[in-house]
Scaffold this active site. Structure first.
Site, short mmCIF file in Angstrom:
data_model
loop_
_atom_site.label_atom_id
_atom_site.label_comp_id
_atom_site.label_asym_id
_atom_site.label_seq_id
_atom_site.Cartn_x
_atom_site.Cartn_y
_atom_site.Cartn_z
N HIS A 286 -0.88 0.18 -9.60
CA HIS A 286 -1.56 -0.75 -8.69
C HIS A 286 -2.13 -1.94 -9.46
O HIS A 286 -3.31 -2.26 -9.40
CB HIS A 286 -2.67 -0.03 -7.93
N GLU B 31 -2.67 7.94 -4.79
CA GLU B 31 -2.97 7.34 -6.11
C GLU B 31 -4.45 7.42 -6.47
O GLU B 31 -4.82 7.33 -7.64
CB GLU B 31 -2.54 5.87 -6.13
N ARG C 30 0.85 -1.18 0.00
CA ARG C 30 0.00 0.00 0.00
C ARG C 30 0.89 1.24 0.00
O ARG C 30 1.92 1.27 0.67
CB ARG C 30 -0.92 0.02 1.24
#
Length: 343
Positions: A314, A282, A253
Protein backbone atom coordinates in the site's frame (compact mmCIF):
# COMPACT_ATOMS: atom_id res chain seq x y z
CA UNK A 1 -21.42 14.56 7.41
CA UNK A 2 -18.44 14.66 5.02
CA UNK A 3 -17.31 18.17 4.17
CA UNK A 4 -15.64 17.65 0.83
CA UNK A 5 -16.15 17.88 -2.90
CA UNK A 6 -17.16 14.60 -4.53
CA UNK A 7 -15.42 13.84 -7.80
CA UNK A 8 -16.16 11.53 -10.69
CA UNK A 9 -15.30 8.15 -9.18
CA UNK A 10 -17.13 8.86 -5.94
CA UNK A 11 -13.99 9.81 -4.06
CA UNK A 12 -13.73 13.21 -2.54
CA UNK A 13 -11.21 15.94 -2.39
CA UNK A 14 -10.69 18.81 -0.04
CA UNK A 15 -11.90 22.16 -1.31
CA UNK A 16 -9.09 23.95 -3.09
CA UNK A 17 -8.00 26.43 -0.53
CA UNK A 18 -5.83 29.43 -0.35
CA UNK A 19 -4.41 28.69 3.06
CA UNK A 20 -6.83 30.13 5.64
CA UNK A 21 -5.64 32.16 8.56
CA UNK A 22 -5.80 30.34 11.87
CA UNK A 23 -7.08 31.76 15.11
CA UNK A 24 -4.09 31.93 17.46
CA UNK A 25 -5.81 29.39 19.73
CA UNK A 26 -6.41 26.83 16.96
CA UNK A 27 -5.06 23.43 17.93
CA UNK A 28 -5.12 20.08 16.13
CA UNK A 29 -4.19 16.64 17.44
CA UNK A 30 -2.41 14.47 14.86
CA UNK A 31 -2.70 10.70 15.43
CA UNK A 32 -0.77 7.89 13.76
CA UNK A 33 1.91 10.33 12.63
CA UNK A 34 5.14 8.91 11.22
CA UNK A 35 8.43 10.74 11.66
CA UNK A 36 8.49 12.10 8.11
CA UNK A 37 4.91 13.34 8.47
CA UNK A 38 5.70 14.90 11.87
CA UNK A 39 8.37 17.19 10.40
CA UNK A 40 5.93 18.31 7.70
CA UNK A 41 3.14 18.91 10.23
CA UNK A 42 5.41 21.07 12.40
CA UNK A 43 6.55 23.15 9.44
CA UNK A 44 3.05 23.57 7.97
CA UNK A 45 1.53 24.16 11.42
CA UNK A 46 3.97 27.00 12.11
CA UNK A 47 3.32 28.52 8.69
CA UNK A 48 -0.47 28.27 9.05
CA UNK A 49 -0.54 29.35 12.70
CA UNK A 50 -1.76 26.00 14.03
CA UNK A 51 -0.67 24.39 17.28
CA UNK A 52 -0.13 20.68 16.61
CA UNK A 53 -0.17 17.90 19.20
CA UNK A 54 1.53 14.95 17.48
CA UNK A 55 1.56 11.28 18.44
CA UNK A 56 2.87 8.25 16.57
CA UNK A 57 0.14 6.11 18.14
CA UNK A 58 -2.92 5.34 16.05
CA UNK A 59 -6.09 6.85 17.43
CA UNK A 60 -8.00 4.48 19.69
CA UNK A 61 -10.42 4.51 22.58
CA UNK A 62 -7.54 4.49 25.10
CA UNK A 63 -5.78 7.60 23.78
CA UNK A 64 -8.77 9.67 22.64
CA UNK A 65 -8.17 12.01 25.59
CA UNK A 66 -5.06 13.31 23.80
CA UNK A 67 -7.50 15.32 21.69
CA UNK A 68 -9.06 17.02 24.72
CA UNK A 69 -9.17 20.76 24.06
CA UNK A 70 -9.01 20.42 20.27
CA UNK A 71 -12.15 20.16 18.16
CA UNK A 72 -10.22 18.85 15.15
CA UNK A 73 -7.96 15.86 14.71
CA UNK A 74 -6.01 14.36 11.81
CA UNK A 75 -5.83 10.57 11.47
CA UNK A 76 -4.02 8.06 9.27
CA UNK A 77 -5.69 5.66 6.84
CA UNK A 78 -3.59 2.78 8.15
CA UNK A 79 -5.90 1.75 10.99
CA UNK A 80 -9.64 1.25 11.22
CA UNK A 81 -11.30 3.70 13.60
CA UNK A 82 -13.82 1.76 15.66
CA UNK A 83 -17.18 3.12 16.74
CA UNK A 84 -16.07 2.94 20.37
CA UNK A 85 -13.14 5.19 19.43
CA UNK A 86 -15.48 7.63 17.69
CA UNK A 87 -17.64 7.73 20.80
CA UNK A 88 -14.59 8.37 22.98
CA UNK A 89 -13.41 11.14 20.66
CA UNK A 90 -16.84 12.75 20.80
CA UNK A 91 -16.66 12.60 24.60
CA UNK A 92 -13.28 14.36 24.44
CA UNK A 93 -14.84 17.22 22.47
CA UNK A 94 -13.77 16.25 18.95
CA UNK A 95 -16.13 17.53 16.26
CA UNK A 96 -14.10 17.01 13.10
CA UNK A 97 -11.81 14.27 11.76
CA UNK A 98 -9.58 14.88 8.76
CA UNK A 99 -8.33 11.56 7.42
CA UNK A 100 -5.04 11.72 5.57
CA UNK A 101 -6.37 9.70 2.65
CA UNK A 102 -8.71 9.97 -0.31
CA UNK A 103 -10.80 7.02 0.84
CA UNK A 104 -12.56 6.88 4.20
CA UNK A 105 -13.73 3.28 4.27
CA UNK A 106 -11.86 2.90 7.61
CA UNK A 107 -14.42 5.16 9.32
CA UNK A 108 -18.14 4.53 9.87
CA UNK A 109 -19.41 7.87 8.55
CA UNK A 110 -23.00 7.33 9.66
CA UNK A 111 -21.97 6.54 13.23
CA UNK A 112 -19.55 9.48 13.29
CA UNK A 113 -22.38 11.82 12.32
CA UNK A 114 -24.60 10.22 14.97
CA UNK A 115 -22.09 11.14 17.70
CA UNK A 116 -21.59 14.66 16.35
CA UNK A 117 -18.38 14.25 14.35
CA UNK A 118 -17.92 15.39 10.76
CA UNK A 119 -15.35 13.66 8.56
CA UNK A 120 -13.29 15.07 5.71
CA UNK A 121 -10.68 13.54 3.43
CA UNK A 122 -7.79 15.08 1.54
CA UNK A 123 -6.67 15.61 -2.00
CA UNK A 124 -3.13 14.79 -2.97
CA UNK A 125 -1.26 14.54 -6.24
CA UNK A 126 -2.97 11.85 -8.36
CA UNK A 127 0.33 11.48 -10.20
CA UNK A 128 1.80 9.46 -7.32
CA UNK A 129 -0.65 6.58 -7.70
CA UNK A 130 -0.94 6.95 -11.48
CA UNK A 131 2.83 6.66 -11.98
CA UNK A 132 2.97 3.65 -9.68
CA UNK A 133 0.09 1.99 -11.50
CA UNK A 134 1.90 2.26 -14.83
CA UNK A 135 5.06 0.90 -13.21
CA UNK A 136 3.14 -2.15 -11.94
CA UNK A 137 1.59 -2.73 -15.37
CA UNK A 138 4.99 -2.68 -17.04
CA UNK A 139 6.53 -4.93 -14.41
CA UNK A 140 3.67 -7.39 -14.75
CA UNK A 141 3.71 -7.72 -18.55
CA UNK A 142 7.54 -7.88 -18.62
CA UNK A 143 7.70 -10.56 -15.88
CA UNK A 144 9.91 -8.35 -13.73
CA UNK A 145 9.50 -10.38 -10.54
CA UNK A 146 10.91 -13.62 -11.94
CA UNK A 147 13.60 -11.75 -13.92
CA UNK A 148 14.90 -9.91 -10.85
CA UNK A 149 14.76 -13.06 -8.71
CA UNK A 150 16.80 -14.99 -11.26
CA UNK A 151 19.33 -12.19 -11.59
CA UNK A 152 19.67 -11.92 -7.81
CA UNK A 153 20.76 -15.57 -7.81
CA UNK A 154 23.19 -14.89 -10.72
CA UNK A 155 21.06 -16.61 -13.36
CA UNK A 156 21.33 -14.23 -16.32
CA UNK A 157 19.52 -16.30 -18.94
CA UNK A 158 16.51 -14.91 -20.77
CA UNK A 159 13.11 -16.12 -19.63
CA UNK A 160 11.38 -18.67 -21.79
CA UNK A 161 8.32 -16.38 -21.73
CA UNK A 162 8.59 -13.18 -23.74
CA UNK A 163 7.16 -9.94 -22.43
CA UNK A 164 4.38 -7.85 -23.97
CA UNK A 165 4.33 -4.22 -25.14
CA UNK A 166 1.57 -1.93 -23.88
CA UNK A 167 0.88 -0.62 -27.38
CA UNK A 168 -0.32 -4.09 -28.34
CA UNK A 169 -2.73 -4.37 -25.41
CA UNK A 170 -6.16 -3.16 -24.36
CA UNK A 171 -6.26 -1.71 -20.84
CA UNK A 172 -9.53 -1.41 -18.91
CA UNK A 173 -9.62 1.39 -16.32
CA UNK A 174 -12.30 0.96 -13.64
CA UNK A 175 -13.00 4.31 -11.95
CA UNK A 176 -12.23 7.57 -13.77
CA UNK A 177 -11.81 10.13 -11.01
CA UNK A 178 -8.59 12.11 -10.68
CA UNK A 179 -6.37 9.03 -10.37
CA UNK A 180 -8.11 6.96 -13.03
CA UNK A 181 -8.02 9.90 -15.43
CA UNK A 182 -4.30 10.41 -14.75
CA UNK A 183 -3.73 6.72 -15.54
CA UNK A 184 -5.63 7.08 -18.82
CA UNK A 185 -3.53 10.14 -19.76
CA UNK A 186 -0.36 8.10 -19.25
CA UNK A 187 -1.66 5.09 -21.15
CA UNK A 188 -2.35 7.24 -24.20
CA UNK A 189 1.38 7.98 -24.34
CA UNK A 190 2.06 4.26 -24.76
CA UNK A 191 -0.37 3.99 -27.66
CA UNK A 192 -2.50 1.23 -26.17
CA UNK A 193 -6.24 0.88 -26.51
CA UNK A 194 -8.10 2.15 -23.44
CA UNK A 195 -11.54 1.16 -22.19
CA UNK A 196 -13.11 2.84 -19.16
CA UNK A 197 -15.91 2.14 -16.73
CA UNK A 198 -17.34 4.49 -14.13
CA UNK A 199 -20.62 4.82 -12.25
CA UNK A 200 -21.37 7.74 -14.60
CA UNK A 201 -21.69 6.34 -18.15
CA UNK A 202 -20.94 9.75 -19.70
CA UNK A 203 -17.70 10.11 -17.75
CA UNK A 204 -15.26 9.78 -20.60
CA UNK A 205 -14.51 8.49 -24.07
CA UNK A 206 -14.30 4.74 -24.37
CA UNK A 207 -16.84 4.06 -21.60
CA UNK A 208 -18.25 0.54 -21.68
CA UNK A 209 -20.24 -1.64 -19.26
CA UNK A 210 -18.05 -3.38 -16.70
CA UNK A 211 -18.68 -6.89 -18.00
CA UNK A 212 -17.66 -5.82 -21.50
CA UNK A 213 -14.52 -4.20 -20.13
CA UNK A 214 -13.61 -7.44 -18.34
CA UNK A 215 -14.07 -9.49 -21.51
CA UNK A 216 -12.10 -7.18 -23.83
CA UNK A 217 -9.19 -6.03 -21.65
CA UNK A 218 -5.71 -7.53 -21.48
CA UNK A 219 -5.09 -5.55 -18.28
CA UNK A 220 -7.75 -4.40 -15.81
CA UNK A 221 -6.74 -1.68 -13.32
CA UNK A 222 -8.89 -0.63 -10.34
CA UNK A 223 -9.33 3.01 -9.25
CA UNK A 224 -12.83 3.14 -7.81
CA UNK A 225 -13.62 3.86 -4.14
CA UNK A 226 -14.55 1.05 -1.76
CA UNK A 227 -18.23 1.17 -0.83
CA UNK A 228 -20.81 -1.53 -0.04
CA UNK A 229 -21.67 -1.52 -3.76
CA UNK A 230 -18.05 -1.99 -4.91
CA UNK A 231 -17.02 -4.63 -2.37
CA UNK A 232 -15.79 -7.59 -4.47
CA UNK A 233 -16.58 -5.62 -7.62
CA UNK A 234 -14.31 -8.11 -9.34
CA UNK A 235 -15.86 -11.32 -8.07
CA UNK A 236 -15.50 -14.88 -9.34
CA UNK A 237 -18.03 -14.37 -12.13
CA UNK A 238 -16.29 -11.27 -13.50
CA UNK A 239 -12.79 -12.71 -13.16
CA UNK A 240 -13.91 -15.79 -15.09
CA UNK A 241 -15.04 -13.48 -17.93
CA UNK A 242 -11.51 -12.15 -18.42
CA UNK A 243 -9.33 -13.11 -21.35
CA UNK A 244 -7.02 -16.05 -20.76
CA UNK A 245 -3.61 -14.61 -19.88
CA UNK A 246 -4.99 -11.21 -18.78
CA UNK A 247 -3.62 -9.22 -15.83
CA UNK A 248 -5.22 -7.45 -12.86
CA UNK A 249 -3.67 -4.37 -11.23
CA UNK A 250 -5.09 -2.97 -7.99
CA UNK A 251 -3.88 0.26 -6.42
CA UNK A 252 -7.34 1.20 -5.10
CA UNK A 253 -8.56 -0.84 -2.13
CA UNK A 254 -8.02 -4.54 -1.42
CA UNK A 255 -11.67 -5.59 -1.01
CA UNK A 256 -12.54 -4.35 -4.51
CA UNK A 257 -11.16 -7.73 -5.55
CA UNK A 258 -12.30 -11.18 -4.39
CA UNK A 259 -8.91 -12.57 -3.36
CA UNK A 260 -9.97 -16.21 -3.30
CA UNK A 261 -11.41 -15.93 -6.80
CA UNK A 262 -8.21 -14.24 -7.98
CA UNK A 263 -6.10 -17.01 -6.45
CA UNK A 264 -8.18 -19.68 -8.15
CA UNK A 265 -7.67 -17.99 -11.54
CA UNK A 266 -3.94 -17.51 -10.98
CA UNK A 267 -3.19 -20.94 -9.55
CA UNK A 268 -5.27 -22.54 -12.29
CA UNK A 269 -3.22 -20.75 -14.95
CA UNK A 270 -6.12 -18.80 -16.41
CA UNK A 271 -4.70 -15.32 -15.72
CA UNK A 272 -1.30 -14.05 -16.80
CA UNK A 273 -0.60 -12.38 -13.48
CA UNK A 274 -1.51 -9.68 -10.98
CA UNK A 275 0.12 -6.62 -9.44
CA UNK A 276 -1.41 -5.64 -6.09
CA UNK A 277 -0.51 -2.63 -3.95
CA UNK A 278 -3.54 -3.27 -1.71
CA UNK A 279 -4.98 -6.49 -0.36
CA UNK A 280 -7.90 -7.81 1.64
CA UNK A 281 -6.76 -8.29 5.24
CA UNK A 282 -3.69 -6.07 4.88
CA UNK A 283 -4.42 -4.34 8.20
CA UNK A 284 -1.84 -5.20 10.84
CA UNK A 285 0.54 -6.60 8.20
CA UNK A 286 1.30 -3.78 5.78
CA UNK A 287 3.38 -1.01 7.40
CA UNK A 288 4.87 -3.43 9.94
CA UNK A 289 8.08 -5.48 10.06
CA UNK A 290 6.94 -9.10 9.82
CA UNK A 291 10.33 -10.69 9.11
CA UNK A 292 10.43 -12.59 12.39
CA UNK A 293 6.80 -13.56 12.81
CA UNK A 294 4.30 -15.71 10.94
CA UNK A 295 1.98 -14.09 8.40
CA UNK A 296 -1.61 -14.73 9.47
CA UNK A 297 -3.06 -13.80 6.08
CA UNK A 298 -2.80 -17.10 4.19
CA UNK A 299 -4.02 -15.58 0.93
CA UNK A 300 -1.09 -13.14 1.02
CA UNK A 301 1.36 -16.00 1.52
CA UNK A 302 -0.13 -17.94 -1.41
CA UNK A 303 -0.02 -14.88 -3.66
CA UNK A 304 3.61 -14.12 -2.82
CA UNK A 305 4.65 -17.66 -3.74
CA UNK A 306 3.42 -17.17 -7.31
CA UNK A 307 6.10 -16.00 -9.77
CA UNK A 308 3.60 -13.89 -11.73
CA UNK A 309 2.21 -11.89 -8.77
CA UNK A 310 3.73 -8.62 -7.55
CA UNK A 311 2.84 -7.40 -4.05
CA UNK A 312 3.73 -4.02 -2.55
CA UNK A 313 2.56 -2.71 0.85
CA UNK A 314 0.00 0.00 0.00
CA UNK A 315 2.73 2.41 -1.02
CA UNK A 316 1.56 3.82 -4.36
CA UNK A 317 0.66 7.15 -2.73
CA UNK A 318 3.99 7.50 -0.92
CA UNK A 319 5.95 10.28 -2.65
CA UNK A 320 7.39 13.52 -1.34
CA UNK A 321 4.91 15.58 -3.34
CA UNK A 322 1.87 13.58 -2.27
CA UNK A 323 2.90 13.53 1.40
CA UNK A 324 3.30 17.30 1.41
CA UNK A 325 -0.15 17.64 -0.18
CA UNK A 326 -1.66 15.28 2.38
CA UNK A 327 -0.27 17.06 5.44
CA UNK A 328 -1.06 20.56 4.22
CA UNK A 329 -4.59 19.69 3.11
CA UNK A 330 -5.34 17.86 6.35
CA UNK A 331 -4.50 21.04 8.29
CA UNK A 332 -6.45 23.21 5.84
CA UNK A 333 -9.48 20.93 6.25
CA UNK A 334 -9.36 21.52 9.99
CA UNK A 335 -8.93 25.27 9.61
CA UNK A 336 -11.85 25.44 7.20
CA UNK A 337 -13.99 23.53 9.70
CA UNK A 338 -12.99 25.94 12.48
CA UNK A 339 -13.80 28.93 10.28
CA UNK A 340 -17.27 27.52 9.57
CA UNK A 341 -17.85 27.00 13.29
CA UNK A 342 -16.96 30.59 14.12
CA UNK A 343 -18.60 32.24 11.10
Amino acid sequence: MVHSEVIADGRARSPAASSPTADPATGITVFGCSRDEAALFREAGTRLGVSTTITEAAVCEANAELARGNRCISVSHKNRITNSTLLALSGAGVEYISTRSIGYDHIDLAYAERVGISVGNVAYSPDSVADYTLMLMLMAVRHAKSTVRRTDSHDYRLSETRGKELRDLTVGVVGTGRIGTAVIDRLRGFGCRVLAHDRRPDCCAGHVPLDELMERSDIVTLHTPLTPDTHHLLDRRRIERMKPGAYIVNTGRGPLLDTEALLAALEGGRLGGAALDVLEGEEGIFYTDCRNKPIENRALVRLQRLPNVLISPHSAYYTEHALNDTVENSLINCLNFESRKTA
